[in-house]
Design a protein around this motif. Structure first.
Motif, PDB file in Angstrom:
ATOM      1  N   CYS A 153       0.864  -1.220  -0.047  1.00 27.68           N
ATOM      2  CA  CYS A 153       0.073   0.159   0.077  1.00 27.68           C
ATOM      3  C   CYS A 153       0.924   1.249   0.110  1.00 27.68           C
ATOM      4  O   CYS A 153       1.698   1.464   0.868  1.00 27.68           O
ATOM      5  N   VAL A 154       0.766   2.239  -0.864  1.00 26.44           N
ATOM      6  CA  VAL A 154       1.701   2.857  -1.080  1.00 26.44           C
ATOM      7  C   VAL A 154       1.152   4.470  -1.092  1.00 26.44           C
ATOM      8  O   VAL A 154      -0.140   4.822  -1.507  1.00 26.44           O
ATOM      9  N   THR A 155       1.363   5.260  -0.020  1.00 31.62           N
ATOM     10  CA  THR A 155       0.503   6.557   0.196  1.00 31.62           C
ATOM     11  C   THR A 155       1.332   7.413  -0.021  1.00 31.62           C
ATOM     12  O   THR A 155       2.625   7.784   0.580  1.00 31.62           O
ATOM     13  N   ARG A 156       0.919   8.794  -0.490  1.00 36.23           N
ATOM     14  CA  ARG A 156       1.920   9.821  -0.614  1.00 36.23           C
ATOM     15  C   ARG A 156       1.362  10.898   0.536  1.00 36.23           C
ATOM     16  O   ARG A 156       0.196  10.905   1.051  1.00 36.23           O
ATOM     17  N   SER A 157       2.704  11.166   1.260  1.00 36.16           N
ATOM     18  CA  SER A 157       2.450  11.750   2.441  1.00 36.16           C
ATOM     19  C   SER A 157       1.948  13.274   2.663  1.00 36.16           C
ATOM     20  O   SER A 157       1.076  13.515   3.483  1.00 36.16           O
ATOM     21  N   THR A 158       1.601  13.798   1.215  1.00 36.12           N
ATOM     22  CA  THR A 158       1.194  15.365   1.416  1.00 36.12           C
ATOM     23  C   THR A 158      -0.205  15.046   1.417  1.00 36.12           C
ATOM     24  O   THR A 158      -0.957  15.823   1.830  1.00 36.12           O
ATOM     25  N   ASP A 159      -0.749  14.542   0.339  1.00 38.47           N
ATOM     26  CA  ASP A 159      -2.292  14.637   0.050  1.00 38.47           C
ATOM     27  C   ASP A 159      -2.886  13.200   0.207  1.00 38.47           C
ATOM     28  O   ASP A 159      -4.225  13.079  -0.114  1.00 38.47           O
ATOM     29  N   GLY A 160      -2.289  12.171   0.861  1.00 34.68           N
ATOM     30  CA  GLY A 160      -2.691  11.058   1.049  1.00 34.68           C
ATOM     31  C   GLY A 160      -3.407  10.098  -0.196  1.00 34.68           C
ATOM     32  O   GLY A 160      -3.951   9.052  -0.048  1.00 34.68           O
ATOM     33  N   GLU A 161      -2.864  10.328  -1.321  1.00 33.01           N
ATOM     34  CA  GLU A 161      -3.217   9.550  -2.463  1.00 33.01           C
ATOM     35  C   GLU A 161      -2.702   8.223  -2.368  1.00 33.01           C
ATOM     36  O   GLU A 161      -1.419   7.887  -1.949  1.00 33.01           O
ATOM     37  N   THR A 162      -3.353   7.198  -2.236  1.00 31.88           N
ATOM     38  CA  THR A 162      -3.180   5.671  -2.180  1.00 31.88           C
ATOM     39  C   THR A 162      -3.415   4.683  -3.205  1.00 31.88           C
ATOM     40  O   THR A 162      -4.374   5.038  -3.793  1.00 31.88           O
ATOM     41  N   ARG A 211       8.642  -8.350   4.027  1.00 32.57           N
ATOM     42  CA  ARG A 211       8.031  -9.348   5.132  1.00 32.57           C
ATOM     43  C   ARG A 211       6.645  -8.723   5.276  1.00 32.57           C
ATOM     44  O   ARG A 211       6.419  -7.445   5.034  1.00 32.57           O
ATOM     45  N   ASP A 212       6.104  -9.619   5.778  1.00 31.89           N
ATOM     46  CA  ASP A 212       4.582  -9.291   6.208  1.00 31.89           C
ATOM     47  C   ASP A 212       4.838  -8.060   7.265  1.00 31.89           C
ATOM     48  O   ASP A 212       5.353  -8.141   8.256  1.00 31.89           O
ATOM     49  N   GLY A 213       3.880  -6.980   6.914  1.00 33.39           N
ATOM     50  CA  GLY A 213       4.338  -5.930   8.137  1.00 33.39           C
ATOM     51  C   GLY A 213       5.604  -4.989   7.742  1.00 33.39           C
ATOM     52  O   GLY A 213       5.679  -4.054   8.661  1.00 33.39           O
ATOM     53  N   ALA A 214       6.198  -5.262   6.772  1.00 34.57           N
ATOM     54  CA  ALA A 214       7.414  -4.288   6.583  1.00 34.57           C
ATOM     55  C   ALA A 214       6.965  -2.703   6.316  1.00 34.57           C
ATOM     56  O   ALA A 214       5.918  -2.624   5.560  1.00 34.57           O
ATOM     57  N   VAL A 215       7.588  -1.695   6.692  1.00 35.52           N
ATOM     58  CA  VAL A 215       7.156  -0.400   6.209  1.00 35.52           C
ATOM     59  C   VAL A 215       8.642   0.019   5.970  1.00 35.52           C
ATOM     60  O   VAL A 215       9.388   0.251   6.697  1.00 35.52           O
ATOM     61  N   PHE A 216       8.541   0.704   4.682  1.00 34.54           N
ATOM     62  CA  PHE A 216       9.866   1.753   4.305  1.00 34.54           C
ATOM     63  C   PHE A 216       9.237   2.987   3.525  1.00 34.54           C
ATOM     64  O   PHE A 216       8.180   2.948   3.183  1.00 34.54           O
ATOM     65  N   VAL A 217      10.165   3.804   3.639  1.00 35.28           N
ATOM     66  CA  VAL A 217       9.704   5.332   3.102  1.00 35.28           C
ATOM     67  C   VAL A 217      10.563   5.551   2.207  1.00 35.28           C
ATOM     68  O   VAL A 217      11.683   5.730   2.033  1.00 35.28           O
ATOM     69  N   LEU A 218       9.711   6.077   1.011  1.00 30.33           N
ATOM     70  CA  LEU A 218      10.625   6.578  -0.209  1.00 30.33           C
ATOM     71  C   LEU A 218      10.476   8.142  -0.154  1.00 30.33           C
ATOM     72  O   LEU A 218       9.576   8.577  -0.464  1.00 30.33           O
ATOM     73  N   ARG A 219      11.860   8.741   0.272  1.00 28.94           N
ATOM     74  CA  ARG A 219      11.695  10.280   0.330  1.00 28.94           C
ATOM     75  C   ARG A 219      12.410  10.855  -0.756  1.00 28.94           C
ATOM     76  O   ARG A 219      13.318  10.533  -1.101  1.00 28.94           O
ATOM     77  N   CYS A 220      11.508  12.038  -1.065  1.00 27.98           N
ATOM     78  CA  CYS A 220      12.134  13.005  -2.250  1.00 27.98           C
ATOM     79  C   CYS A 220      11.923  14.230  -1.424  1.00 27.98           C
ATOM     80  O   CYS A 220      11.599  14.544  -0.284  1.00 27.98           O
ATOM     81  N   ALA A 221      12.361  15.460  -2.375  1.00 27.20           N
ATOM     82  CA  ALA A 221      12.649  16.755  -1.641  1.00 27.20           C
ATOM     83  C   ALA A 221      11.486  17.194  -0.880  1.00 27.20           C
ATOM     84  O   ALA A 221      11.356  17.730   0.080  1.00 27.20           O
ATOM     85  N   ASP A 222      10.313  16.956  -1.649  1.00 22.72           N
ATOM     86  CA  ASP A 222       9.149  17.734  -1.182  1.00 22.72           C
ATOM     87  C   ASP A 222       7.986  16.666  -0.486  1.00 22.72           C
ATOM     88  O   ASP A 222       7.258  17.430   0.512  1.00 22.72           O
ATOM     89  N   PHE A 223       8.221  15.421  -0.696  1.00 18.58           N
ATOM     90  CA  PHE A 223       7.198  14.710   0.239  1.00 18.58           C
ATOM     91  C   PHE A 223       7.916  13.268  -0.008  1.00 18.58           C
ATOM     92  O   PHE A 223       8.913  12.883  -0.195  1.00 18.58           O
ATOM     93  N   SER A 224       7.167  12.544   0.828  1.00 21.85           N
ATOM     94  CA  SER A 224       7.467  10.919   0.690  1.00 21.85           C
ATOM     95  C   SER A 224       6.457   9.998   0.780  1.00 21.85           C
ATOM     96  O   SER A 224       5.117  10.468   0.678  1.00 21.85           O
ATOM     97  N   LEU A 225       6.712   8.820  -0.011  1.00 20.55           N
ATOM     98  CA  LEU A 225       5.960   7.820  -0.192  1.00 20.55           C
ATOM     99  C   LEU A 225       6.032   6.714   1.085  1.00 20.55           C
ATOM    100  O   LEU A 225       7.225   6.092   1.258  1.00 20.55           O
ATOM    101  N   VAL A 226       4.927   6.495   1.874  1.00 21.89           N
ATOM    102  CA  VAL A 226       5.298   5.735   2.810  1.00 21.89           C
ATOM    103  C   VAL A 226       4.830   4.260   2.269  1.00 21.89           C
ATOM    104  O   VAL A 226       3.521   3.953   1.636  1.00 21.89           O
ATOM    105  N   VAL A 227       5.467   3.232   2.105  1.00 23.43           N
ATOM    106  CA  VAL A 227       4.858   1.946   1.794  1.00 23.43           C
ATOM    107  C   VAL A 227       4.949   0.849   2.787  1.00 23.43           C
ATOM    108  O   VAL A 227       5.937   0.548   3.507  1.00 23.43           O
ATOM    109  N   SER A 228       3.702   0.515   2.860  1.00 28.39           N
ATOM    110  CA  SER A 228       3.487  -0.719   4.094  1.00 28.39           C
ATOM    111  C   SER A 228       3.297  -2.163   3.200  1.00 28.39           C
ATOM    112  O   SER A 228       2.448  -2.053   2.162  1.00 28.39           O
ATOM    113  N   VAL A 229       3.652  -3.253   3.656  1.00 25.32           N
ATOM    114  CA  VAL A 229       3.643  -4.452   2.883  1.00 25.32           C
ATOM    115  C   VAL A 229       2.717  -5.382   3.799  1.00 25.32           C
ATOM    116  O   VAL A 229       2.854  -5.591   4.952  1.00 25.32           O
TER     117      VAL A 229
END
Lengths: 548, 131
Positions: free
Chosen positions: A251-260, A500-518
């Motif tokens: 599940c990929v969510t953009r941190s600024t406007d919540g688009e998932t 792994r199930d439940g892993a979370v990582f973040v892809l960060r760029c200059a203005d916003f980040s994408l939060v990825v949960s597995v």
């Protein structure tokens, strides 16, 4: 200003707005990058690299082999050194990616390793066949028919191996990943070990003893090529096939406007999963529009500004924090203060939230009416825009080949036609883009280009407007509007470990980040039930009424 | 009016005698019946027990012979001229009612209000069931 033609007016306004917008963004980003300096524990950088052909089957492997050695020790160093630069320097580095020195070094090293390994692999069988003829030609038995048949088989198998390696490994790399690509490294090591062990055997048993049985040597060479083909099969299975079956849902969510969005991925390492997510990000997510977030930020600012805390007394003794908190508590709760320092923080925040709740009474009302008003305005402008564009399109007629010769009139190419009808719709389009806060994504040049493209492809006015009515995916816009070019992968687990199930990582760029949960796709238990086709029987249920 | 199949049942019945009216070539009674063991009991709007497959009066022609005799809509017909109507098909019921040789039909009908009236008049006394 209104007496000027709309053409020049548009360019003037757009130039201004674009420049000011970029200015604001850059200054904001500068503040942001400074505050991010301290937070680079395990962050590594993913840079989308341009295309470059690989030679040999260990190109990327070799690069990662070197990375393995200095990935551990220098990742932290490169992390901090990059983040200590200002935003402009980072942008410049991104732009000069092709000529940057560090990455080139890695790539050339990779390339040379790949070439060496490739040559070793391809020339080994040939060497096995040729060396006996060079070293002990007199003692060698002549090659019978079966042996010569094996020559053909060696030749074709080598050809197939060449094509297969070209298909699998000679592809332009899509990205440069921060850490070792584990499977490729393992395969490279396996191939190396394999070839070395064959050479050892050859050297000891055949070269030293100068074996005369040439057919045996040819069969040995054929077995080497066979084994290399099997290793290539292993490479296909490990590198390509294993991750095709969907195993995790991310599940990929953009941190600024919540688009998932949700995607299905196979069993990948975290860095490869991040790469897959980023590729899909460019195609699926609407372009990041910082102008749309201004409203919520101003509302948040108003909340904080609404609670002002005043110092009642001027000077403070030692431990000003406690005294200040006491005064704050006294001010907010209207009670003679008790100085219980332990409960003070909690009660202070509770008091602030309670006070804020009272202030918030009218802001939801404001939001509601503001949004309704905005919606109405957007719809009105949209209606005007659609009508203007439809009217503009009626002035243009696409002429067929035969008609062109008959009617001499003023014949234009698409670009001129676009320029001819553009002024009539420019103003309404500009107003609409301003209302939906998209004006920085589209330059006048790009709009005219798009118009020429639509005209030459016989598109309807609605098709032309489609790219302006809704924000499209990031790839649709030109590269300088992306605001998303340099990515950093932030993860608690090692980036070469698998998802792994439940892993979370973040892809960060200059203005916003994408939060990825597995999340893992569940194990499905399916059981069967057999229905005899003759068992479908029906009865008629009536209720008739008869008059007597 | 609920019953257990196979067990004897009791019901409070009313005796109604209807004179058939001659209309042209036909003898009519002036009401419509519904139900029967070959019909779907669940669609019967008048029955209390939706598994009751008896014959019910579904419509009464106003000022017809049945109306004059006191038949009411929703009545369950238990007997016609001595013939049992609780376990017949719809067509058998129709035939029993429309015999050309008979001018008069004597029905035994039951309805809920009859039972209630008996209960009230007997002061709630327990009605003995025949064994």
């Amino acid at each position: 200003m209104d007496t000027e033609s709309t053409y020049s007016g548009y360019s003037y306004h757009s130039g201004r707005s674009r420049g000011s917008h970029r200015h604001g963004e850059r200054s904001r980003d500068r503040h942001k990058s400074r505050s991010k300096d301290s937070r680079s524990e395990k962050s590594v950088t993913i840079n989308p690299a341009p295309a470059e052909p690989l030679l040999g089957d260990a190109a990327v492997r070799g690069e990662q082999v070197q990375d393995d050695n200095w990935g551990e020790t220098t990742t932290a160093v490169t992390g901090t050194s990059e983040h200590s630069l200002s935003q402009e320097d980072i942008v410049r580095i991104t732009k000069d990616l092709e000529e940057s020195v560090g990455l080139d070094c890695r790539r050339y090293f990779t390339l040379t390793l790949a070439v060496v390994l490739g040559l070793l692999v391809f020339l080994s069988p040939l060497a096995f066949l040729v060396l006996p003829h060079l070293l002990w030609p007199e003692k060698l038995q002549s090659c019978g028919t079966a042996c010569e048949g094996l020559f053909i088989s060696v030749a074709f198998k080598l050809l197939i191996l060449l094509l297969a390696v070209w298909a699998l490994f000679f592809r332009p790399p899509r990205a440069s990943l921060p850490r070792l690509f584990v499977f490729r490294a393992l395969l490279a090591v396996l191939v190396l070990l394999f070839v070395v062990s064959y050479w050892l055997f050859y050297g000891v048993r055949i070269l030293d003893s100068q074996d005369e049985d040439y057919q045996g040597i040819v069969q040995y060479a054929v077995s080497l090529v066979d084994a290399l083909l099997f290793i290539h099969y292993l490479a296909i299975v490990l590198l390509e096939l294993r991750q095709l079956r969907p195993y995790y849902s991310v599940c990929v969510t953009r941190s600024t406007d919540g688009e998932t969005r949700h995607y299905n991925l196979g069993q990948l390492s975290i860095q490869r999963a991040a790469l897959a997510v980023l590729e899909r990000y460019y195609c699926d997510f609407a372009i990041h529009n910082p102008a749309l977030l201004a409203a919520s930020k101003s509302r948040a600012a108003k909340h904080l500004a609404g609670l002002k805390v005043y110092n009642v007394d001027g000077d403070f003794p030692a431990a000003p924090a406690e005294v200040f908190k006491a005064k704050l508590r006294a001010y907010l709760l209207n009670s003679p203060g008790n100085n219980a320092a332990t409960g003070m923080a909690h009660s202070q925040s509770r008091a602030m939230i309670a006070a804020a709740a009272h202030c918030r009474d009218s802001s939801h009302n404001e939001l509601y009416y503001e949004e309704a008003e905005h919606e109405r305005r957007v719809r009105k402008r949209r209606a005007r825009l659609v009508v203007a564009v439809e009217e503009a399109f009626t002035h243009i007629k696409h002429m067929k080949e035969e008609e062109q010769k008959k009617i001499p009139g003023d014949v234009m190419d698409p670009r001129e036609a676009a320029q001819a009808i553009f002024p009539s719709m420019a103003r309404t389009l500009q107003k609409y883009l301003r209302t939906t806060k998209q004006q920085h994504c589209h330059s006048m040049e790009s709009i005219q280009q798009h118009l020429a493209f639509c005209i030459s492809n016989n598109m309807s006015p609605k098709a032309f407007l489609e790219s302006y009515l809704k924000p499209g995916p990031t790839l649709q816009y030109s590269r300088d509007h992306w605001l998303a070019s340099q990515w950093t992968l932030v993860s608690e687990a090692s980036v070469t470990s698998g998802l792994r199930d439940g892993a979370v990582f973040v892809l960060r760029c200059a203005d916003f980040s994408l939060v990825v949960s597995v999340k893992k796709i569940p194990f499905i238990r399916l059981s069967e039930e057999y229905i005899d086709p003759k068992s479908h029987k029906f009865v008629l249920r009536l209720q008739s009424e008869t008059s007597v | 009016m609920s019953f257990i199949p196979g067990q004897p049942m009791t019901a409070v019945v009313q005796r109604i005698e209807i004179q058939k009216l001659r209309q042209g070539d036909n003898l009519i009674l002036g009401f419509s019946i519904g139900g029967g063991i070959d019909q779907d009991p669940g669609q019967n709007p008048f029955s209390e027990d939706k598994s009751d497959k008896g014959i019910y009066v579904t419509r009464i022609t106003p000022n017809g012979p049945a109306d004059m005799a006191g038949l009411m809509m929703g009545d369950k017909i238990m007997q016609v001229n001595g013939w049992d109507m609780t376990m017949v098909t719809h067509d058998q019921a129709r035939k029993r009612l429309t015999k050309k040789k008979e001018d008069v039909v004597r029905l035994l009908v039951t309805r809920k209000s009859l039972e209630d009236a008996v209960k009230n008049s007997m002061g709630g006394q327990h009605i003995r069931k025949p064994h």
